[in-house]
Design a protein around this motif. Sequence first.
Motif, short mmCIF file in Angstrom:
data_model
loop_
_atom_site.label_atom_id
_atom_site.label_comp_id
_atom_site.label_asym_id
_atom_site.label_seq_id
_atom_site.Cartn_x
_atom_site.Cartn_y
_atom_site.Cartn_z
N SER A 94 5.96 2.62 8.41
CA SER A 94 4.84 1.74 8.07
C SER A 94 5.13 0.27 8.32
N GLY A 95 6.41 -0.07 8.48
CA GLY A 95 6.82 -1.47 8.61
C GLY A 95 7.20 -2.09 7.29
N ALA A 96 7.06 -1.32 6.18
CA ALA A 96 7.36 -1.87 4.86
C ALA A 96 8.83 -2.25 4.72
N ALA A 97 9.73 -1.40 5.22
CA ALA A 97 11.16 -1.68 5.09
C ALA A 97 11.53 -3.01 5.73
N ASP A 98 10.99 -3.26 6.90
CA ASP A 98 11.28 -4.52 7.59
C ASP A 98 10.55 -5.70 6.96
#
Length: 378
Positions: free
Chosen positions: A108-112
């Motif tokens: 989802s891009g949440a980690a980055d």
Amino acid sequence: MHSSASFDWQGGFQPDTARDNKKPSPWKSPIGSQTCADYRQSKEPHRMTGAVELVETWRGDLLESVHQGHAVIVGAEGEILEAWGAPETIIFPRSSSKMLQAIPLIESGAADAFGLTSSQLALACASHQGAKLHVGHVNRWLADLGLTDDALRCGPEPSRDQNYRDEMTCSGDPVCQVHNNCSGKHAGFLTLNKHIGGDAEYVDPAHPIQMMVREATESLTGEESAGYGIDGCSAPNFAMSLHGLGRAMAFYASAHERSDVRSKAAARLTDAMRKHPELLAGEGRACTELMRAMDGRVSIKTGAEGVFIAIVPEKKIGIALKIADGATRASECVMASLLVRVGVLDPHHPAARARIHAPIHNRRGIHAAGVRPAAALA
């Protein structure tokens, strides 16, 4: 029974029958007589059948008890290399599927977006001991999100670290959700939830996060889930065949060779687990000790009720097993035995010997009995 296929861990897959020659396409399910779809459509309660004896307990010269179960070693194309029992048995993977639940966190891009470290990604896959080390990491993670213990939905659990639990008892410190062995996974859910702007009840099976988890699970196992049960930490746990679980682990094991988004996410989680065995479980635990014994070459993860998985990147294989009676001592014995079998664990290492030939001591410390692999694993 043991699969008719054999695998030479030096030379490769050696099919013995026409059936074994029919290798499936990557991540497509070569399901046999009982499929996830069959299970969903059946009105009969699911019964675990076809288990074989995998572990024995001996006291003196007498076989005192046996543990039956199922196990499978799966190759990079999703094919079964070796199997014991009925690999198409439908199971709940429990915590052995946490790396599947963590895929949306990265995709989802949440980690980055939140700058998550490899330590945090390892905790998202962990069933940690609730030691000070683990609790400190998760508390800082929550603080970085601007959240408190109340945001978690895993429920409170006393620390599994004896010294810390005694210290908390003596000082009167409250047992919180952050002490729960699944709090790292839930911190990951909260990170993803904040990223997508979801409502607070992120463990609801209809919540967007759990729908994302289900999609990733079904894609990686190569089969539609038979349904879900509610896990000990309140998140839905999606049912799958043992073969499907092994197929997913083989995907992780070979992910480093691919460049698509999902493979990159899987490789990143695998690396995080390998780098931080102390966060994945804790001191004295099988996951931590066996991963250290293999010098970080392999990621392994236990699950409740006798489930265990391994991700072996150097051989691009996944291993999955389920003990029918749910016994941890048996699942640890089988996993250690299979890791030795595929050539990644030294059978003489103390961590291996402690599981493969586990001594049972009585109240006076006398070696009174022992656990060992059954003939099927010889």
